[in-house]
Each structure stands twice: as structure tokens, then as C-alpha cells.
Design a protein around this motif. Structure first.
Motif, PDB file in Angstrom:
ATOM      1  N   LEU A   2       0.855  -1.185   0.000  1.00 45.50           N
ATOM      2  CA  LEU A   2       0.000   0.000   0.000  1.00 45.50           C
ATOM      3  C   LEU A   2       0.894   1.239   0.000  1.00 45.50           C
ATOM      4  N   ILE A   3       0.662   2.118  -0.933  1.00 48.30           N
ATOM      5  CA  ILE A   3       1.522   3.307  -1.043  1.00 48.30           C
ATOM      6  C   ILE A   3       0.798   4.529  -0.497  1.00 48.30           C
ATOM      7  N   ARG A   4       1.465   5.225   0.398  1.00 44.86           N
ATOM      8  CA  ARG A   4       0.898   6.451   0.962  1.00 44.86           C
ATOM      9  C   ARG A   4       1.829   7.606   0.622  1.00 44.86           C
ATOM     10  N   ASP A   5       1.303   8.793   0.717  1.00 40.10           N
ATOM     11  CA  ASP A   5       2.134  10.004   0.637  1.00 40.10           C
ATOM     12  C   ASP A   5       2.751  10.252  -0.737  1.00 40.10           C
ATOM     13  N   GLY A   6       2.424   9.451  -1.692  1.00 39.70           N
ATOM     14  CA  GLY A   6       2.934   9.753  -3.034  1.00 39.70           C
ATOM     15  C   GLY A   6       2.024  10.792  -3.671  1.00 39.70           C
ATOM     16  N   GLN A   7       2.599  11.761  -4.366  1.00 43.24           N
ATOM     17  CA  GLN A   7       1.786  12.674  -5.170  1.00 43.24           C
ATOM     18  C   GLN A   7       1.470  11.945  -6.469  1.00 43.24           C
ATOM     19  N   GLU A   8       0.188  11.852  -6.799  1.00 43.81           N
ATOM     20  CA  GLU A   8      -0.183  11.127  -8.005  1.00 43.81           C
ATOM     21  C   GLU A   8       0.036  11.980  -9.254  1.00 43.81           C
ATOM     22  N   LEU A  52      11.673  15.564  -9.024  1.00 45.59           N
ATOM     23  CA  LEU A  52      11.424  15.862 -10.427  1.00 45.59           C
ATOM     24  C   LEU A  52      12.554  15.362 -11.332  1.00 45.59           C
ATOM     25  N   ASP A  53      13.723  15.168 -10.768  1.00 46.50           N
ATOM     26  CA  ASP A  53      14.829  14.598 -11.539  1.00 46.50           C
ATOM     27  C   ASP A  53      14.507  13.177 -11.993  1.00 46.50           C
ATOM     28  N   LEU A  94       4.677   9.821  -6.921  1.00 44.68           N
ATOM     29  CA  LEU A  94       5.919  10.576  -6.951  1.00 44.68           C
ATOM     30  C   LEU A  94       6.270  10.977  -5.521  1.00 44.68           C
ATOM     31  N   PHE A  95       7.471  10.571  -5.095  1.00 45.93           N
ATOM     32  CA  PHE A  95       7.902  10.816  -3.716  1.00 45.93           C
ATOM     33  C   PHE A  95       8.967  11.908  -3.686  1.00 45.93           C
ATOM     34  N   SER A  96       9.395  12.222  -2.477  1.00 42.77           N
ATOM     35  CA  SER A  96      10.498  13.189  -2.378  1.00 42.77           C
ATOM     36  C   SER A  96      11.797  12.543  -2.868  1.00 42.77           C
ATOM     37  N   GLN A  97      11.842  11.217  -2.811  1.00 48.90           N
ATOM     38  CA  GLN A  97      12.943  10.467  -3.431  1.00 48.90           C
ATOM     39  C   GLN A  97      12.328   9.382  -4.292  1.00 48.90           C
TER      40      GLN A  97
END
Lengths: 687, 687
Positions: A569-575, A641-642, A671-674
Motif C-alpha cells: 500500500l503506497i501512501r504520501d505519493g503525489q499522483e 522531479l529529476d 511521486l515521492f520526495s525520493q
């Protein structure tokens, strides 16, 4: 004979035969008159009566002419055209202009095929049919009924003869020098791509203006424009943008217009400047021809009256120019020679008392600091505008920087406009139109600077799909586990996953992934998994896993159920979403956006003809309006974003590596911070 | 003497004195020549030398003239103007035009005050100073240096003389009849509001074109425009929209330009049609003057060439016109008389073979089904365009519906344009510009239909704030409990709440509200409560309540802590925001949006000059792009937009009921499927 020398036969013939009736009032008559008036003498008339006209001798066939003929201009009735071409072929004619209409545009495809066949048999290259002819001012050749324009550096290539005709008429009336004009009609043989390639190296052409409703081959077209824009600006109207506009292009050219957003992306990608009206095309050609391109977006407006200066400044800022205030040092300089009642902000208002010397000195001073300047003169009948024009022209010459003018109203300043024109300073009918031209010119300046790092290779070696993925695609939609594995092979991060076909396997898979997990149905019959209850989120333990498996089995009742797939389950990702689709004109197209309301309501999507390189991928990410959501608004972490750009590059290459693939949707991608990871995938193969 | 008869003295004087030097080349000389050339004879020259010119006698003072003088046109040096006005006053002059510059626009406010004083003392109404004069074609009076336009129904009122001058020059060149023109310069006395009021009832004026950079009084201006638009269309350029444009208006008129979005809202609210360029203003005036307004947005395009038809169709759809295909019945009708090569979609392409009769019959047929038509003729020098114009004019007359034309290129069709003009069919320089004019005309048709239900009363009886709320406002920012109570009194739903000053009261309050609750700090020192830890969400029990109270006390260390306020925790509400602020030109302005990213990134806010009635409130809600989020996208419940509109109406009235209030923000407001409730409030009083 190579491509260019063939087109050279068209533009630079040693002699011309006009085939068609030369009776007074007939098109052949008018054409010959136009050709002679234009200063070209080596003309022959061909018609069944062997009727000559003016000083031109008449023959009843081209082959009877006792000199070699390079070019035939055909205006004889539709049914006669194949025979005329046959005659031309036998006479050794190398090029033709078929003005005669009545072919595919009215459903006569057989006639069109016939002329194509005959011309090819004899190696005749031709424009038309159903066209308005062409112009080559350098050869004093005007085989067209449109206005004869003055000579100069602008080439106009138009799918619509009427649009071309308007531009030529304006060129004569408002002073724009034309090198070549081509109306290519039904483009059965020579088309926009041929002419772009020719004009790229045509020394007489400094600027290319193009009117198209569709293109013959999207990729070839882009390549041709790209080659051209390396040497000179290409300004394009692509008409048929809207529903009804597209319907109209269909009916009058029989050509399929691609989706407008794809044209928009394609034109930008190959460095063309797109405009929407004939006036904009005309103005921009004029600006490019007579002034250097601004190397930046800072412009100064020097005026002798307030209101028109304000309107120009408003418009300039609307379209992305910067009308910044002068620096304190520049204001100091200006105040040394300008009277105290002048406004030294920008617009710089010399007031109605502005003089020749005031314009000259002010422009020279501001052009030290700004990239370009607009000089406005709103004249009354009692003002000596020519002296003001002299001041402006002197400053333009001395500075070497772009200076455009808005001397108006036209009738009152006719003499000054002629003076400006003579000294090569482009004048526009309003200040608003002048700054619009400057903005377009600045676009070209910018894209010229960027072009160095450009051009992702479009030729990628095609790979075969692995067996299981290919099998999975056999029903045209790929199964999720295979599609995810395929993405991973191609450098696109996917989550750890397990495939399970029984309750026991499912529990085992869930444990291996680690609770909480997501369980999804795998079935070639089910495209929208959520809608039918085929996705169970937040499965927390073995008991829930069994229940989820059971629920999915139930949801898939009557469907070809292959099993389930289990993800963490993935949380906190920006879709976000990534998409690949096929455009009828341009082939694979790649899209990026935030999905959900952002794409559905806001249409906030960036689009490119695929593939994209790293620079273009970054541009795609930067250009969506929702970008702040990814950069970390309201205390959220900025997203990676890289990695996103890297993935976008790999993703955009898929249709080239795997030509069997038609469409791919990655939606959502988390999309995560990493890093990032694909949440769902849909792959559709070509039919 | 009432307002209108005073302005009548200006426009319809029995005699005119021109005060200023009449030496050759001086402005006074040129003005008198212009006045005489225009056909007005009752002129006197006044200057220290008593120098006459042409047939005009000279005097050294107005009072020496042996006939009553109604109007003085003053072009004498700046310093002499007060004395001239004194002379005029003694001579019984009723109106003046002060063309002379050098007043507030260059910092000479004292001089301006002086002329105002003298004029008022003698009851002289005047335009200027620093203006370009005026025109009244009906009185053959042209006291201006601008071009003398032909007579007709368009009045132009311009804050910039140069913009007006351009329009007059175009009016002469391209055929637009002018009733009156006024350049009002520094508008020390008569201003845009006075002229709008006058023109509303001026029988010679059918259309009003207005160029403004700022307005004297926003509310009065709206009222004047509203009165005018009841009778005739008002088309407005409001310049200084952008940063640099605004800077320019400041420097050249010394007037403060209001925020552009407010102008935009205000102009729409009073029924004006806003455009951005002189060309658009000119085109729209022409359209309105010569054609009836379309009663809908369905337009047909009849053309004789494809490309320009497509460009017009594209532009039409871009700006909200509907270029729908003809019905099958209409196609049937058209196919009965049109040749088979004609395209019967829309644009309807008669091809280059289109005839007078083809245009006439086609237009008559399509105008049975469409609201308006554009007839395009892209001419070559060999086409008889006048006969086509005849067909178009016949159809326009017989149908009684709006028909506009794009006959081009101009020079080639000069004769046809003259013909069209004579028969009252407006021609535009391109099809794109023609459809833009039709779109503006359709806007007016629509707003004219809507105006019936309009006009919320702006005069609401002012109420006093209750004592505790007024006390709370004493530090200019209201405390939350008082502000919430005040909202409730005014018909705006707020949540149940408790105010507590001790831990025990806090626990008691939480229990009364019912857990879970939200606890917030109450302190006049703390504006942004969340940022300092002053908001505790989701307080679940007594223990948490005590902890929350303690945390808030800590967060408010060193601040004037009054206590805490306790609300029920609200879930599932869609957050929206309502705002009231003060615009320097228009006073109270009301805003609505979704807050957060929607307003910060997307600028998706609707704005109106307050108050709004129910119809306008609904329009505000409908006009935000995020509307689908409130209507229930992706399976969510639709929100209660009825209650929202009611609250918006009540909210917009607050600044009128309570004139002490300056700004109110309700952010967030929680919007449910039934009802809504304010989540937070910020009230700021006037200084």
C-alpha cells in the motif's frame, strides 16, 4: 536530378508554356498578361486553336514549340490535364503548375491518380492541381492571378491560395518584400515538406511564412521545419484548430487534420513560431525581415502620447515581454536631454512636443539597456512625422538593435511610413501589433539559443517483446503483472509485486510484500478494475487477504479471471500520470499531468511528439500549471522531479523500442520526495 | 440650469471664441481653420493682438465681442488660462474647452485648482485642461486638431486624445459615422460620467465607445454606464491593465488605476463590453452601428475560398460563437440551388465560382436558421466583387438579421467596400475581425436580455455593530467568537461554539459541543492562528482537551490571550472561501473561490463589486473553473450551491450594513450536500 534542382526547374525555368485558352477574359489570357507585366518574356501559349496573345506566339501542343520548355502552367479544363501532361512529358518539360481544379477536392480521385501517374512516368514534378500558382520575384516570374508583390526576403508557402493572395496583396499595399510564393493546392506531388527543404537553403529567402491545414507526414514535416529554422525563422498558421474549423478543412482539402494540441507541440518542438491570424503572420514576417531578433524580452516603448503607449505596454506584458522601468542611471541620462514634462518611466513619453532629436537620443540611450524598442508616433495632420521617422531610423541604424515603429494613423503618416520602409524599419498599424511582432521575434531568438542542446534521436532500435508479455498482449490489452515487468525492464520503477491464483498463494504473497497491501484483479476482460470492485485497498492481515481474494473472485464472476496481483500500500505519493498515444499525423505522442481533476477539469497536461530527451522532459514537467504542487506548496516536501524526468525520457521511447505498442497509460504514478513508482498500468497493442 | 443643458452649451453653442495666438502655424490658427473647414462660421478669435484670421474677426478679450459667446476654446499659454476664464465668465460664456496643457499632468496642481475655482465662480462647465478638444458632427463643430470624421451614430469619449485621434482618422479612412467625440484630458470639471449621462439620451448617438485609464468615482461610473447600456451599447477600453501599463497611466494622468480584475467585474456588472485594443473598439462600434445585434451565438460563414473561411471559423469558436453545421433540411435547400462542388457544411464554401445570386440565396437560406452571418469574399483583381456585394446587401436587407462582411484584400475590393458601406453592411479587414465583432454584439444581445432581472439595490440601511463586537474590533481585528456571532446575526451559518478562559471551562465546553472538537486560540495579537500552534484539531476526550488548552496557552506566551474557542470537528465539507475587500475606485468587492491551490496557483476566483443579488451570486458560483468539484465529480455528492448563493448575497451586503467594516475573510467555509458552515473568520475594520 536531385531534389533541389528539380524544384529549381519550377522556380527558375528558361521558358514557360501556358496551356489553356487565351481568349480575352479567360484565365490563360490573364495569366500571360500577368507574366508579361511581371517582366518575364520567354512565354508560349498552348491551346487547341494555337492562339497567341499579346506578343506571345500560340501552338496547339507543347511539343510543337521549337524551343525547350522547362515549365508548363496548366489552366486547361480538368479532363484535358492528363493529355496535357503527356504532351509536356514528350516535349521534355521538367516542371508543371496545375492550376486547374476539379480533382480530389470534389471527389475526382481517379483524375488525380491519373495525372500523378502520367507526371511520374515522365519525371515531371508539379504543384497543384487546384492551386493558385506561384511567384518567384528573383526570376521576375508570376504565373498566378494573385497580386504581384515587391521583391524581398519573405517566402510564403500556402495550402490555401486565397490566404496567400491576401498576403501578397498586403505585401504590395503595406510594403513587404517577397522572394517566393507557392500555393500548392491538392499537393499531389510537391508539398509543404518539399518547399520547406528547398527554402532552407534558398539564399533569397530570409523568412518563411507557412499556412497549413494539415501535413503530408508529421515526422518528415517536423524534420523539414527543423532544418529550415536552423537558418531562418519559420512562422506557421495551422488552421482548423476548432471543431468547425476542422470540419471546414476536411471539406475543402479532403485531408485529415490532426488534433490541434499535437500540432501545437510539434510546431514548438521543431522551432516554428505559431500564429493564428493572417495579420499576425504578416506582421511577424515583416518584423523578421527588417529588424534583427531581440536577444531578450526587455523592451522600451518611446512614445509621443500616453494612451497608445499604455495600450502597447499592456499588450506587451500580456504576451510575455518585460516593459521594466529604466535603471536610475538611464533615467539620469535621459533627464539630461529630455524636458522635465517627459515621463521617464516606461513607456517613455516625449509628449506631443517630442522631436527628431528627442526620439534619436532617447532610443540610443534606452537601447543600451533594453533588448529592443518600439517607437510610437501618434500623429495629427499638423505634425512633421517624417523628421521623427528620421530620428528613429538613425537610432535603429546606430544601435544595431531591433527597433520597430507604430506610426499612425496610416493615412496621416503615409509619407513617414514610406520613409521608414525605405530605411528598413518595420512599421505596424498599431503599437499593440508592433509589440506582438517583437514578442514573436524574441521567441525565435530564444529557441535559436536553445536549439543547440536539442534533437533526441528518433531512431531507436526496435526490440521484441518477451514471450509472456507478447502473449498477454494478444488480446490487445496487456495483463498487469506482465506489463509491470516490462516497464521495469525498460527503466521505469514499479513496486514489488506478487501474482497469486489461489487464496493460499494470495496470503503468501501478501506476507511476502508485507501488510498493508493492495490486491487487484487480473483479467483480460476487465479494463476498469476499480469500477467493478476489482481493487481492494489497505488489506491489513491474512484474514483480510482471504476476504479480499474472495471479493475479487466474486467481482470477476463470468470473466476470464487469471488471478490477483498484490502490491504494498503506497501512501504520501503525489499522483501524476504519464501517457503514450498515437496521433494520426505525428505517431507516438507523450503526455504528462497530475491526473484527476487537474487533467479532467483544468486540462493541465503537457504534450510532446515522442520521444523526448532530458531537456524536453524537464520542459514538460515545468510547463504544467500545477507544478507548485510538485515543488512543495504549503509546507509539503518537494517531489523528485529529476527521477520523473528520467522516467519520462525512458517512457517516451517505448513506442520506438516496441513498435507493436499503441497506447500506454501509467496512472497513477506515485511521486515521492525520493524516487517514484508506477501505481497502475494499461498497455494497448496496435491492431 | 440642469446638467444636460449645460453640456448642450458645450456641444451646441450659438457662437465660439478661440482664445490663443492665430499666427500661421500656431494651434489657434489651425483650430480656426479646422472649425471653418468643418462648416461652422460663428467664430471669433481672441488674443492680445486682437488678430483675426481668414474670415474670422479678432478681439483682445472675449468680453469685447459684440455678440453673446456660448463656448470658449482655450489654447493660450498655461499661465494665462485663469485670466482667460475670468474674462469668459464676465462675458457670460457658459462652456469652455481648455486644450492648453501644463497642469496636474506635470505637477502644476495649483494652476489646476485655480482654473477650477474661477470656472466654478462663473458657472462655466469645461473639458480639459490638457485635452484634444471635441467634435459634434450634428452641429458641424470641430474644435480639435484631430481628423474630421464623417457624421453618424458613434460617440467616442476618450481619456487619451491620441487614442481618440486614431479612431477619428480610421473613421474617416474606413468609414465609421461619428456623432460626438470628446477628449476630456485632466477632467477637472466634466468627466466620463458626465458624458455617459449625456450620451444615454443623445438621439444622435447609437453606440458609445469609451477609452479610460481610470474613473473618477467607481460607483457613479457604473451607474452612468448602466443607464447608458439600457439604451445603447457601451464599448470600453480600460487601459493600464498590467504592471507597466498602470505605471504609464500614473505618469501621464496622475490618476490611480484600480486593480484590473475589479474593473473587469465592474464593467461586466454594468453591461459594458470590454475590449483591449483600438482595433477591437473600432470594429465593434462599426458592427453595432450598421448591423442589428445577434439574438444568439449561432453564426454561418459563407465564403468563396476555403482558408480564410477556416481561419474565421477557428476564431469564432475560440471566442464563444457556435459555427454549427446546417440542419439536414437547410443542406437540402442549399443543394437545390448551389453547384455540387460547393461545401455545404459551415463554413459554406461557394468556391471561387460563387456568384451574386449564390451569395444572396445562400445567405437568405442560412439566416432562416442562424442568428447571424459572415459573408467572406477573398477577391483577386479579376473578380467582379461589386456584384457579390450586391447579393450580400440584398440578403442583409431582406432577412433583417445581422450580416457582416470580410471583403478583402482592401485595395482590390475598394469599390465593393464603398458599396457595402453605402448600403449599411459593415465590412471588416479580415474574417477573424468580423467574427470578433459579431461575438461582442452577441454579448450585448445577451446582457440586454439579462438586464431585466438585474440591479441589486446598493443602498442598504447602515446598522450599528453590537457593543461587544464593536469593542472586539477596536484593535482593528475582531475576535473570533464575536465575529462568529455577528455572522450568525447576518444570516451566515456558523458552527455551534463555546468560549472558554480556563481549563475547566474548556473541558466543559468540549463536552457540550461533543467530542471530537477543534480548539483555537483567541487573541487580538494573533492573526495567523495555525502558524503559531494556536489551532488543535481532533481533540477526542477530556484529557486531550486539557492538553490542548495547555498547548494553546504555551503557544500564546507573551500574547494577549483571551481564551479559547471550541467547535465541533467538521469532516467531509468541501472547503470554499468568501472574501470582502475594499477597492480604491469601487469600494466593497466580494470574492468567491475554493481556496488553497485553486486560488493560489490557479487564480480561480470570481469577483464582483458588492453587493450582489441572487442571480449575480449564482453567476459567481458558476463561473469558477473548479465548479465540477462542487457539482460532484468522481462519485462525490454535489454540494449545496443554493445555500451558498444565499450566503453569498447576505455576505456581500455586510459592508453596506456595517460601514465600519473594511475586510472580511471566511476561509474556509465548509460546504456540504445540505447547507454550509463557516470554519474561520477574519474581520478588519476601517482605519
Amino acid at each position: 536530378m536531385d531534389h533541389e534542382s528539380r524544384i529549381a526547374n519550377l522556380f527558375y525555368p528558361q521558358s514557360v508554356a501556358v496551356v489553356g485558352s487565351t481568349s480575352v477574359g479567360k484565365i490563360g489570357y490573364e495569366l500571360i498578361r500577368q507574366i508579361l507585366d511581371g517582366g518575364y518574356q520567354d512565354v508560349f501559349a498552348v491551346n487547341p486553336k494555337a492562339q497567341g496573345v499579346f506578343s506571345v506566339p500560340g501552338y496547339d501542343a507543347v511539343i510543337k514549340i521549337d524551343r525547350p520548355v522547362d515549365l508548363a502552367v496548366i489552366v486547361s479544363p480538368t479532363a484535358t490535364v492528363p493529355g496535357v501532361l503527356e504532351d509536356c512529358g514528350q516535349a521534355g518539360v521538367k516542371a508543371a503548375v496545375i492550376i486547374t481544379a476539379g480533382f480530389s477536392e470534389v471527389g475526382n480521385s481517379a483524375g488525380e491518380a491519373e495525372i500523378k501517374r502520367v507526371a511520374r512516368e515522365h519525371g515531371i514534378r508539379f504543384i497543384g492541381p487546384n492551386c493558385a500558382g506561384f511567384v518567384n520575384t528573383g526570376h521576375h516570374l508570376f504565373p498566378t492571378l494573385e497580386t504581384r508583390p515587391p521583391a524581398g526576403g519573405v517566402a510564403i508557402v500556402a495550402q490555401s491560395g486565397a490566404v496567400g493572395g491576401v498576403i501578397l496583396a498586403w505585401a504590395k499595399e503595406y510594403g513587404l518584400g517577397i522572394s517566393k510564393f507557392v500555393s500548392y493546392g491538392n499537393r499531389v506531388d510537391l508539398n509543404e515538406i518539399d518547399f520547406l527543404r528547398y527554402l532552407a537553403d534558398d539564399a533569397e529567402t530570409k523568412v518563411v511564412g507557412l499556412y497549413i491545414e494539415s501535413v503530408t507526414d508529421g515526422r518528415e514535416f517536423m524534420q523539414a521545419v527543423r532544418e529550415c529554422t536552423r537558418h531562418k525563422p519559420v512562422i506557421v498558421i495551422k488552421a482548423g484548430r476548432t471543431r468547425s474549423g476542422r470540419r471546414a478543412t476536411l471539406s475543402h482539402t479532403g485531408s485529415m487534420a490532426g488534433a490541434d494540441a499535437v500540432y501545437d507541440a510539434a510546431l514548438r518542438q521543431c522551432g516554428a513560431i505559431r500564429v493564428h491570424t493572417i495579420e499576425e503572420l504578416f506582421d511577424l514576417c515583416k518584423g523578421f525581415l527588417y529588424a534583427p531578433s531581440p536577444q531578450g524580452r526587455h523592451i522600451a516603448i518611446v512614445t509621443n502620447s500616453g494612451g497608445p503607449g499604455v495600450l502597447a505596454a499592456d499588450r506587451a506584458e500580456d504576451i510575455g515581454l518585460d516593459v521594466a522601468e529604466p535603471s536610475p542611471a538611464l533615467k539620469e541620462t535621459l533627464s539630461e536631454f529630455l524636458p522635465s514634462h517627459c515621463a521617464l518611466k516606461n513607456p517613455i513619453d516625449l509628449t506631443v512636443e517630442g522631436t527628431e532629436d528627442g526620439y534619436r537620443k532617447t532610443l540610443l540611450a534606452v537601447l543600451q539597456e533594453y533588448d529592443a524598442a518600439l517607437a510610437l508616433n501618434i500623429a495629427t495632420p499638423y505634425l512633421d512625422s517624417v523628421s521623427l521617422a528620421r530620428g528613429v531610423c538613425d537610432a535603429a541604424e546606430q544601435s544595431g538593435k531591433p527597433v520597430v515603429t507604430g506610426f499612425l494613423p496610416e493615412r496621416i503618416v503615409a509619407e513617414s511610413i514610406a520613409y521608414l520602409q525605405e530605411r528598413g524599419v518595420p512599421n505596424f498599424s498599431t503599437g499593440e501589433r508592433a509589440v506582438a511582432a517583437l514578442a514573436g521575434m524574441a521567441d525565435y531568438g530564444e529557441s535559436a539559443n536553445q536549439r543547440v542542446g536539442e534533437a533526441a534521436s528518433e531512431r531507436v532500435i526496435a526490440l521484441s517483446l518477451n514471450r509472456s508479455f507478447a502473449d498477454s498482449l494478444n488480446r490487445s490489452i496487456a495483463l498487469e503483472p506482465e506489463a509491470m515487468a516490462w516497464l521495469r525492464e525498460n527503466g521505469i520503477p514499479v513496486p514489488d509485486l506478487r501474482f497469486a491464483t489461489t487464496p493460499a498463494e494470495a496470503v503468501q504473497g501478501c506476507r511476502e510484500i508485507g501488510y498493508p497491501v493492495v490486491m487487484k484483479v487480473v483479467s483480460p476482460d476487465i479494463l476498469h478494475k476499480s469500477d467493478c470492485g476489482g481493487v481492494i485497498l489497505d488489506v491489513e492481515d491474512d484474514e483480510a487477504a482471504l476476504a479480499a481474494f474472495e471479493a475479487i473472485e466474486k467481482a470477476a464472476t463470468g470473466k476470464d479471471l487469471r488471478g490477483v496481483v498484490i502490491y504494498p500500500l503506497i501512501r504520501d505519493g503525489q499522483e501524476v500520470l504519464l501517457g503514450l498515444s498515437q496521433d494520426p499525423q505525428f505517431g507516438p505522442v507523450v503526455a504528462f499531468g497530475l491526473g484527476g481533476i487537474y487533467t479532467e477539469v483544468w486540462r493541465d497536461i503537457s504534450l510532446r511528439v515522442a520521444p523526448v530527451d532530458r531537456v524536453e522532459a524537464e520542459a514538460m514537467i515545468r510547463e504544467i500549471k500545477s507544478l507548485p504542487l510538485l515543488q512543495g506548496v504549503r509546507g509539503q516536501e518537494p517531489r523528485d522531479l529529476d527521477s520523473l524526468a528520467d522516467v519520462l525520457v525512458n517512457f517516451s521511447r517505448l513506442p520506438f523500442r516496441y513498435p507493436e505498442i499503441s497506447e500506454v497509460d501509467l496512472n497513477p504514478v506515485f511521486l515521492f520526495s525520493q524516487g517514484l513508482v508506477v501505481g497502475d498500468v494499461r498497455v494497448i497493442r496496435r491492431n
